[in-house]
Design an enzyme around this catalytic site. Structure first.
Site, short mmCIF file in Angstrom:
data_model
loop_
_atom_site.label_atom_id
_atom_site.label_comp_id
_atom_site.label_asym_id
_atom_site.label_seq_id
_atom_site.Cartn_x
_atom_site.Cartn_y
_atom_site.Cartn_z
N CYS A 38 40.26 36.15 47.00
CA CYS A 38 39.28 36.27 45.91
C CYS A 38 38.60 34.92 45.71
CB CYS A 38 39.99 36.72 44.63
SG CYS A 38 38.87 36.98 43.23
N ASP A 39 37.43 34.76 46.32
CA ASP A 39 36.72 33.48 46.28
C ASP A 39 36.55 32.90 44.88
OD1 ASP A 39 36.22 33.24 49.08
OD2 ASP A 39 34.65 34.75 48.90
#
Length: 789
Positions: free
Chosen positions: A474-475
């Site tokens: 999850c950037d």
């Protein structure tokens, strides 16, 4: 929506939409290894090409910053597009095809998204307009044909005006003019720059755009403002005149508009052909014209491009009780997988996780491409065994944008994706290949994977939990660990899963000591997750730099996250009892009519110890949407524990339809899976389910894998093909045709009260362990598969 509004062709190769307003953003896309175009049913288009970085040849009306394709792209009157105006010369009545910019009510409208072309049929004022777009297999050019037909019983005098805007090309230098010698309107510009070094980088960019005509027009216009006048795009002033003004554009916004006059007898038709694209110089424009701009050139291009797309047909054909699913799996899902592995999302530095997962899908379509991707990826491994944030695919490419932000998950994807490749191919020889790295070191593929697993084991804190740095999968979880202390609950259990897979591969390779080492490492990591992250009914998402655990019951927002639960199932961290608790909570807190959301409730404002995910709009993108990539991981985990009904329910909801209400709410044709559908179902029900319209997503390789290995249960191992179907309980039978290691398997799968486990028969004989071995390439095997009632 009735079945006459949206329907598929009988062979499944096309979807036809009969309204420009019911699903206004719905569209299709075409690509080759140098370009991509996504175009909506109303005619708006987003296109880019590689030189070698992504560039455009049709621009917005203001100078655009370089960005990714945008979710839920907004369209407006001057958005780039491809349009044709039609004017009745006797009444001055006006309409446009496909629908924009005039938006006249149409007697008939058909938008037809094909696998290798996109077309429209529009009828109004007794005139039919048919527009078709194809692209070549290698060059960067759009091939447009426009056919107009008189549907009335009388002579018709009309003017036809193709309108292809170039947009605002450059604040430094832009112009356009009719070029009689080239047979079209050609625009020129200079890509803006500031640094002296960039002059040399830009020197050979394709800064010209062209619109070429096969049939000479009677008039043309090259300046946007002269074309529009005071009437605007809905009723351009220049169309009130007998002919266009033949203006040029001198540091003015350029456009390509040409005029044809046609006298059409009853049922008479005229066809026009055009080319639209970028070029470096006049010589390139002439070459493109000579190669493509003819009836035979168009026909040959269409044939060749159809063949090119046909090479991505995949390895599975199914016949199930849900014909909509059949169509998607048999035609559109492998096409989307092929796009991802074929062009790596048209970037020169794909994120490492994307590169590996996109090429995982090629294991089922073109395994040799997947094989090469592993070799390229590990050749860029860091000295310490870590994987870089992005994989460089072109000479001179640099890590850009998100790839300049440190993420810690990239090593995980090596064994996770290799598992699919080895299952499909049995190509264990890949592990023996020596690979010279970018630092001058040489290790075999096996050694490089082991070094990556060792790095994962080292990248943990004193509790045994995995560091997150400025993001994991999850950037936008970019502030959990930016001080160097925060840890990821997902990465912790995902590390254990990666280690378990690698241990199995070590064992297959006869390295029992290494297998034991990595299994012990996985147990240690799982134990740490249970000691520090289990919150009674689910696993926490992480612990911040300031030692605050989040993704737990007491959190009013971001309370429960899907990924840690999914991967704790895969890693073995979760016991049977824990899984039961987690599934109940996922059902009650994360389930929506449009799929499983990534977490809930969504954040309503910035949480500074979590990061920018909390600043995204509630229910959009990573902030609590139905983020299909996370959802498909969940499907994979559900099939791993035999939860076939739950798995199929989540998988089915990734595909738009089949009800009228669902198509309208999602606003997308069922020709691809988008990266997300809007969440926040309870808070914002009006927008819940709305498609992002983005077809770039790591979802699709996993979705294809889930249909093949999960639903159909057709997974390879070192010896052959294992057969363990997991049909939803409300299905009694399916038929599957599976291409595997050069052979074709035709399987008739049916429930039977006479069996209590899967029984597979070939030529009347029961196969031991429901596994087919000694496969001979080129042969076809008919199998009868009985599964318990």
């Amino acid at each position: 929506m009735s079945q006459t509004i949206l329907r598929s062709s009988e062979d499944g190769d096309r979807y036809e939409l009969a309204s420009p307003t019911a699903l206004p953003k719905a569209g299709g896309f075409l690509w080759n290894q140098k370009m991509m175009i996504q175009i909506t049913c109303r005619g708006y288009a987003t296109a880019q090409f590689m030189q070698p970085e992504p560039s455009k040849y049709a621009h917005a009306p203001n100078l655009e910053a370089k960005t990714f394709m945008q979710p839920e792209q907004n369209y407006y009157a001057h958005h780039p597009g491809r349009f044709v105006y039609i004017k009745d010369e006797e009444t001055d009545q006006l309409f446009s095809a496909p629908y924009e910019p005039v938006r006249a009510p149409l007697e008939r409208f058909v938008f037809s998204a094909g696998k290798s072309d996109i077309s429209w049929t529009v009828e109004h004022l007794g005139i039919r307009v048919e527009m078709t777009l194809v692209i070549p297999t290698h060059d960067v050019v759009e091939l447009w044909s426009v056919r107009v037909t008189n549907l009335t019983g009388k002579l018709r005098r009309i003017s036809v005006y193709p309108y292809f805007p170039f947009g605002y090309m450059s604040w430094m230098n832009q112009e356009a003019e009719w070029r009689q010698d080239l047979g079209g309107v050609v625009s020129s510009s200079v890509t803006p720059y500031q640094k002296a070094a960039d002059y040399f980088k830009n020197k050979y960019l394709k800064d010209k755009s062209y619109f070429l005509t096969e049939t000479p027009p009677v008039s043309w216009e090259a300046m946007q403002q002269a074309f529009e006048g005071e009437g605007g795009l809905h009723a351009p002033s220049s169309l009130l005149q007998q002919e266009l003004g033949r203006s040029d554009a001198r540091y003015e916004t350029p456009v390509a508009v040409v005029q044809y006059r046609a006298e059409l007898k009853p049922n008479e038709e005229r066809e026009y052909r055009f080319l639209f694209g970028p070029a470096y110089d006049d010589a390139e424009i002439r070459t493109v014209r000579n190669k493509y701009l003819s009836k035979e050139g168009f026909a040959q291009t269409a044939r060749e491009y159809a063949d090119y797309i046909g090479k991505g047909k995949g390895c599975l054909q199914i016949e199930t009780p849900d014909k909509h699913v059949d169509n998607f799996v048999n035609n559109w899902l492998p096409r989307q997988c092929y796009y991802h592995g074929d062009v790596n999302r048209l970037t020169t530095d794909p994120q490492t996780r994307n590169y590996l997962q996109d090429n995982m899908g090629m294991s089922y379509i073109k395994p040799e491409v997947a094989r090469q991707a592993f070799l390229i990826a590990v050749s860029q491994q860091e000295k310490n065994g870590a994987m870089p944030d992005g994989i460089l695919l072109a000479e001179g490419a640099e890590l850009k944008y998100i790839n300049q932000i440190p993420h810690t998950d990239h090593c995980i994807w090596l064994p996770v994706t290799l598992e699919a490749y080895l299952s499909e191919t049995g190509d264990y020889d890949l592990l023996k290949v020596p690979v010279k790295g970018m630092h001058g070191d040489t290790y075999t593929v096996f050694e490089r994977f082991s070094r990556a697993m060792d790095w994962l084991l080292s990248a943990r804190d004193a509790r045994g939990l995995s560091f997150i740095a400025q993001g994991d999968w999850c950037d936008p979880l970019n502030m959990v660990g930016y001080k160097g202390k925060g840890v990821s609950g997902w990465q912790t259990v995902a590390t254990a899963f990666a280690l378990r897979i690698w241990a199995n591969i070590c064992e297959q390779e006869g390295k029992a000591n290494l297998a034991a080492h990595y299994r012990a490492g996985a147990k240690e990591v799982n134990d740490a997750a249970n000691a520090h992250l289990w919150d009674g009914d689910w696993f926490a998402r992480g612990i911040t730099d300031d030692n605050v655990i989040f993704g737990i019951k007491k959190d009013p927002e971001g309370r429960i996250w899907l990924n840690p639960q999914t991967w704790s199932i895969l890693s073995g961290a979760a016991s049977t009892e824990q899984i039961s608790r987690m599934l109940q909570q996922i059902d009650s807190q994360l389930s929506t009519p449009y799929g499983i959301v990534m977490f809930a409730p969504p954040y309503s404002g910035m949480r500074e110890d979590v990061g920018r995910v909390t600043q995204k709009y509630p229910g959009s993108a990573e902030n609590g949407s139905v983020y299909n990539h996370a959802a498909v991981f969940y499907v994979h985990s559900l099939y791993s524990i035999g939860e076939s009904d739950r798995a199929y329910d989540v998988l089915r909801k990734m595909i738009p339809g089949p009800s009228e209400e669902d198509y309208v709410q999602r606003g997308q044709l069922p020709v691809y899976i988008p990266n997300y559908y809007r969440g926040a179902w309870q808070k914002y029900p009006r927008t819940a389910g709305r498609s992002s319209q983005l077809f770039n997503t790591g979802t699709v390789s996993w979705a294809y894998r889930c249909f093949i290995e999960g639903l159909c249960g057709l997974r390879g191992d070192a010896e052959g093909l294992c057969i363990q179907p997991q049909l939803p309980s409300f299905w009694d039978a399916i038929k599957a045709t599976r291409l595997f290691r050069g052979a074709t398997f035709v399987l008739h799968i049916r429930r039977s009260a006479d069996v209590n486990e899967v029984v597979v028969k070939h030529e009347g004989k029961v196969l031991p362990n429901a596994r087919f071995t000694n496969i001979e390439p080129g042969k076809t095997y008919e199998l009868s598969v009985s599964i318990p009632k």
